[in-house]
Motif scaffolding. Structure first.
Motif, PDB file in Angstrom:
ATOM      1  N   ARG A  87      12.154  -1.022  -2.316  1.00 20.46           N
ATOM      2  CA  ARG A  87      11.164  -0.995  -3.029  1.00 20.46           C
ATOM      3  C   ARG A  87       9.842  -1.853  -2.473  1.00 20.46           C
ATOM      4  NH1 ARG A  87      13.649  -2.615  -9.082  1.00 20.46           N
ATOM      5  NH2 ARG A  87      15.156  -0.720  -9.232  1.00 20.46           N
ATOM      6  N   LEU A  88       9.856  -2.678  -1.816  1.00 22.97           N
ATOM      7  CA  LEU A  88       8.819  -3.567  -1.235  1.00 22.97           C
ATOM      8  C   LEU A  88       8.310  -2.491   0.106  1.00 22.97           C
ATOM      9  CD1 LEU A  88      10.161  -7.130  -1.026  1.00 22.97           C
ATOM     10  CD2 LEU A  88       8.522  -6.178  -2.436  1.00 22.97           C
ATOM     11  N   SER A  89       9.228  -1.899   0.668  1.00 21.78           N
ATOM     12  CA  SER A  89       8.778  -1.024   1.757  1.00 21.78           C
ATOM     13  C   SER A  89       8.195   0.108   1.473  1.00 21.78           C
ATOM     14  CB  SER A  89       9.979  -0.478   2.729  1.00 21.78           C
ATOM     15  OG  SER A  89      10.793  -1.645   2.992  1.00 21.78           O
ATOM     16  N   GLU A  90       8.272   0.807   0.119  1.00 20.64           N
ATOM     17  CA  GLU A  90       7.730   1.816  -0.308  1.00 20.64           C
ATOM     18  C   GLU A  90       6.489   1.767  -1.379  1.00 20.64           C
ATOM     19  OE1 GLU A  90      11.042   3.638  -2.434  1.00 20.64           O
ATOM     20  OE2 GLU A  90      11.715   4.940  -0.419  1.00 20.64           O
ATOM     21  N   ALA A  91       6.035   0.509  -1.324  1.00 20.61           N
ATOM     22  CA  ALA A  91       5.216   0.139  -2.223  1.00 20.61           C
ATOM     23  C   ALA A  91       3.722   0.698  -2.093  1.00 20.61           C
ATOM     24  CB  ALA A  91       4.936  -1.446  -2.257  1.00 20.61           C
ATOM     25  N   PHE A  92       3.367   1.076  -0.673  1.00 18.85           N
ATOM     26  CA  PHE A  92       1.799   1.367  -0.222  1.00 18.85           C
ATOM     27  C   PHE A  92       2.060   2.858   0.227  1.00 18.85           C
ATOM     28  CE2 PHE A  92       2.508  -3.204  -0.101  1.00 18.85           C
ATOM     29  CZ  PHE A  92       1.601  -3.476  -0.834  1.00 18.85           C
ATOM     30  N   GLN A  93       2.878   3.766  -0.175  1.00 20.68           N
ATOM     31  CA  GLN A  93       2.872   5.194   0.228  1.00 20.68           C
ATOM     32  C   GLN A  93       1.914   6.066  -0.317  1.00 20.68           C
ATOM     33  OE1 GLN A  93       6.836   6.661   0.161  1.00 20.68           O
ATOM     34  NE2 GLN A  93       7.545   5.269   1.846  1.00 20.68           N
ATOM     35  N   GLY A  94       1.412   5.634  -1.534  1.00 20.63           N
ATOM     36  CA  GLY A  94       0.347   6.393  -2.066  1.00 20.63           C
ATOM     37  C   GLY A  94      -0.945   6.661  -1.571  1.00 20.63           C
ATOM     38  N   ASP A  95      -1.758   7.010  -2.333  1.00 20.88           N
ATOM     39  CA  ASP A  95      -3.239   6.978  -2.091  1.00 20.88           C
ATOM     40  C   ASP A  95      -4.008   5.721  -2.217  1.00 20.88           C
ATOM     41  OD1 ASP A  95      -5.999   7.760  -1.403  1.00 20.88           O
ATOM     42  OD2 ASP A  95      -6.159   8.874  -2.726  1.00 20.88           O
ATOM     43  N   MET A  96      -4.123   4.886  -1.084  1.00 22.78           N
ATOM     44  CA  MET A  96      -4.774   3.632  -1.326  1.00 22.78           C
ATOM     45  C   MET A  96      -6.206   3.607  -1.282  1.00 22.78           C
ATOM     46  SD  MET A  96      -2.155   1.575  -2.145  1.00 22.78           S
ATOM     47  CE  MET A  96      -1.235   2.953  -3.083  1.00 22.78           C
ATOM     48  N   ALA A 145      -0.610  -1.343  -6.545  1.00 23.35           N
ATOM     49  CA  ALA A 145       0.452  -1.371  -5.592  1.00 23.35           C
ATOM     50  C   ALA A 145       0.557  -2.868  -5.278  1.00 23.35           C
ATOM     51  CB  ALA A 145       0.096  -0.660  -4.332  1.00 23.35           C
ATOM     52  N   VAL A 146      -0.503  -3.568  -4.893  1.00 23.08           N
ATOM     53  CA  VAL A 146      -0.342  -5.032  -4.636  1.00 23.08           C
ATOM     54  C   VAL A 146       0.302  -5.771  -5.734  1.00 23.08           C
ATOM     55  CG1 VAL A 146      -1.828  -7.332  -4.286  1.00 23.08           C
ATOM     56  CG2 VAL A 146      -2.507  -5.199  -3.110  1.00 23.08           C
ATOM     57  N   GLN A 166      -3.810   2.084   3.582  1.00 25.54           N
ATOM     58  CA  GLN A 166      -2.457   1.561   3.247  1.00 25.54           C
ATOM     59  C   GLN A 166      -2.097   0.296   4.011  1.00 25.54           C
ATOM     60  OE1 GLN A 166      -0.182   5.147   4.351  1.00 25.54           O
ATOM     61  NE2 GLN A 166      -0.236   5.914   2.396  1.00 25.54           N
ATOM     62  N   ALA A 167      -2.657   0.232   4.990  1.00 26.33           N
ATOM     63  CA  ALA A 167      -2.241  -1.262   5.925  1.00 26.33           C
ATOM     64  C   ALA A 167      -3.132  -2.260   5.185  1.00 26.33           C
ATOM     65  CB  ALA A 167      -2.778  -1.033   7.334  1.00 26.33           C
ATOM     66  N   GLN A 168      -4.372  -1.920   4.956  1.00 26.48           N
ATOM     67  CA  GLN A 168      -5.224  -3.018   4.279  1.00 26.48           C
ATOM     68  C   GLN A 168      -4.666  -3.683   2.812  1.00 26.48           C
ATOM     69  OE1 GLN A 168      -8.980  -0.824   4.176  1.00 26.48           O
ATOM     70  NE2 GLN A 168      -9.729  -1.318   6.360  1.00 26.48           N
ATOM     71  N   SER A 169      -4.312  -2.579   1.902  1.00 24.66           N
ATOM     72  CA  SER A 169      -3.606  -2.907   0.825  1.00 24.66           C
ATOM     73  C   SER A 169      -2.123  -3.761   1.153  1.00 24.66           C
ATOM     74  CB  SER A 169      -3.159  -1.687   0.108  1.00 24.66           C
ATOM     75  OG  SER A 169      -4.353  -0.981  -0.313  1.00 24.66           O
ATOM     76  N   MET A 170      -1.469  -3.343   2.029  1.00 21.47           N
ATOM     77  CA  MET A 170      -0.209  -4.191   2.306  1.00 21.47           C
ATOM     78  C   MET A 170      -0.756  -5.428   2.826  1.00 21.47           C
ATOM     79  SD  MET A 170       2.784  -3.085   4.933  1.00 21.47           S
ATOM     80  CE  MET A 170       4.239  -4.233   4.984  1.00 21.47           C
ATOM     81  N   ALA A 171      -1.858  -5.491   3.799  1.00 21.76           N
ATOM     82  CA  ALA A 171      -2.229  -6.899   4.356  1.00 21.76           C
ATOM     83  C   ALA A 171      -2.417  -7.922   3.045  1.00 21.76           C
ATOM     84  CB  ALA A 171      -3.296  -6.788   5.352  1.00 21.76           C
ATOM     85  N   GLN A 172      -3.385  -7.248   2.280  1.00 17.23           N
ATOM     86  CA  GLN A 172      -3.710  -8.073   0.972  1.00 17.23           C
ATOM     87  C   GLN A 172      -2.457  -8.671   0.238  1.00 17.23           C
ATOM     88  OE1 GLN A 172      -6.184  -6.011  -1.536  1.00 17.23           O
ATOM     89  NE2 GLN A 172      -6.235  -7.667  -3.285  1.00 17.23           N
ATOM     90  N   ALA A 173      -1.440  -7.606  -0.051  1.00 10.32           N
ATOM     91  CA  ALA A 173      -0.180  -7.917  -0.736  1.00 10.32           C
ATOM     92  C   ALA A 173       0.533  -9.227  -0.143  1.00 10.32           C
ATOM     93  CB  ALA A 173       0.543  -6.900  -1.047  1.00 10.32           C
ATOM     94  N   ILE A 174       0.474  -8.980   1.227  1.00 13.52           N
ATOM     95  CA  ILE A 174       1.608 -10.065   1.986  1.00 13.52           C
ATOM     96  C   ILE A 174       0.792 -11.390   2.149  1.00 13.52           C
ATOM     97  CG2 ILE A 174       2.348 -10.722   4.250  1.00 13.52           C
ATOM     98  CD1 ILE A 174       3.009  -7.697   4.830  1.00 13.52           C
ATOM     99  N   LYS A 175      -0.739 -11.361   2.160  1.00 11.78           N
ATOM    100  CA  LYS A 175      -1.361 -12.700   2.139  1.00 11.78           C
ATOM    101  C   LYS A 175      -1.456 -13.329   0.999  1.00 11.78           C
ATOM    102  CE  LYS A 175      -5.916 -14.443   3.265  1.00 11.78           C
ATOM    103  NZ  LYS A 175      -6.111 -15.424   2.159  1.00 11.78           N
TER     104      LYS A 175
END
Length: 383
Positions: free
Chosen positions: A90-99, A108-109, A142-151
């Protein structure tokens, strides 16, 4: 297909050197990452054949069977010294859509953080290592959204970040499953994306041609290295779901190699006429490559050894060495026992006896000079 796995180690070594040269970061090639983290016994065997001892799987592939009320740590020993690093699906697939849309990114975040908190609340006093593996080729959004979520997750009071090596070395949960699922559970949509067996057969055929070609070259590295990398690329997972493009690339590599091999050939020869019982027949080898060729043998064979001998028997061989961009004539001594046409075949061979290129056929027409003709010629010379 026999020999396919042998390419993986060379490809891994080349990839390691390339990444370090371009990114100035030494990569860790002890990890293998199958498509979508889906594994079965055969995939684990392939993944570890190039020297990797850690396989990145996903929790929807290596599913828990012990009804654990919590998400266990990622590291799992799966036998033969191999560790499966199981990522949370679930965490790995969280950012697969149109970000690119703000509402999608925000949602997604939020879902990522909620799922992270839920994992923590499953068993707050049990510290565990959870690994997240996004899609292989994320977009910038997608990478930017994931970076925001991880931060944001790092700033929380329920989790802290570690690198992949630390998660891999963490003590495995004794209750977590370590059994690799059988092949029948492998996702059918992923199976359909794989290269067919015919693709690997075509790669093997190209490798065979390359092996036969390199033995005649004075500098094989100028051909072996680039074509070796090209064949590694033919096996890449980047062709998944792109069968037409993969076929076009394989055909292009094979056609280019065939064009190179044809640069070394025998020149077509017209009928040779021999006046007398013995004569010399020249056969020309042409080399249009930029480098020299060697370790070749030219064999000339008579189809009727009783009528036309080549050397001391029905055939004879001569060694061939031709500089780049040159031609060389190889001469064979022949002896005739009767008039008439005799078909003769010329064929190049490598030192290990493998035919190289197509054979060339031509006729040798033997005509005897009679004593009367000799007298007339002698009279002409006297006059």
């Amino acid at each position: 297909v026999t020999g396919s796995l042998g390419h993986l180690k060379d490809a891994t070594d080349a990839a390691s050197t390339t990444v370090e040269t371009v990114l100035h970061v030494k990569p860790d090639t002890s990890y293998a990452w199958p498509a979508d983290g889906a594994i079965d016994p055969s995939i684990v065997n392939v993944a570890t054949s190039a020297g990797a001892d850690k396989v990145i799987a996903r929790s929807d592939s290596l599913q828990e069977r012990n009804n654990l009320p919590y998400t266990p740590s990622a590291a799992r020993p799966i036998g033969s010294g191999t560790t499966a690093v199981v990522t949370d699906a679930r965490l790995s697939e969280a950012f697969q859509g149109d970000m690119t849309k703000a509402e999608n990114s925000t949602l997604a975040v939020q879902q990522f953080l909620a799922q992270s908190l839920t994992i923590n609340l499953q068993e707050p006093d049990n510290e565990r290592n959870i690994v997240v593996a996004p899609q292989r080729m994320p977009s910038a959004s997608q990478a930017q959204s994931m970076a925001q979520a991880i931060k944001t997750d790092q700033d929380s009071n329920w989790s802290e970040s570690e690198d992949l090596a630390a998660a891999t070395k963490a003590k495995p949960d004794p209750e977590a499953t370590t059994r690799v699922p059988s092949s029948r559970f492998y996702p059918s949509y992923l199976r359909k994306q794989e290269l067919p067996q015919s693709a690997f057969q075509a790669i093997q055929d190209t490798q065979t041609k390359l092996t036969n070609f390199q033995v005649i070259l004075s500098d094989p590295s100028r051909v072996v290295t680039p074509f070796g990398r090209a064949m590694d690329r033919q096996m890449s997972t980047s062709w998944r779901g792109r069968p037409a493009e993969a076929q076009a690339y394989r055909d292009g590599v094979a056609d280019y190699l065939s064009a190179l091999t044809k640069q070394v050939r025998l020149i077509e020869k017209s009928e040779a006429k021999l006046s007398g019982r013995s004569a010399t027949i020249p056969v020309t080898v042409q080399n249009n490559l930029v480098q020299g060729v060697e370790h070749l043998h030219l064999r000339l064979t008579s189809t009727n050894g009783a009528r036309l001998k080549i050397g001391d028997g029905p055939y004879a061989e001569r060694g061939v060495k031709v500089a780049g961009g040159h031609s060389q004539s190889v001469k064979f001594t022949t002896t005739s026992n009767a008039n008439g046409r005799v078909p003769v075949f010329a064929q190049l061979y490598t030192e290990d006896g493998q035919p190289y290129g197509p054979e060339v056929r031509f006729d040798v027409n033997v005509t005897e000079i009679t004593p009367t003709v000799m007298l007339v010629m002698a009279g002409g010379v006297l006059l």
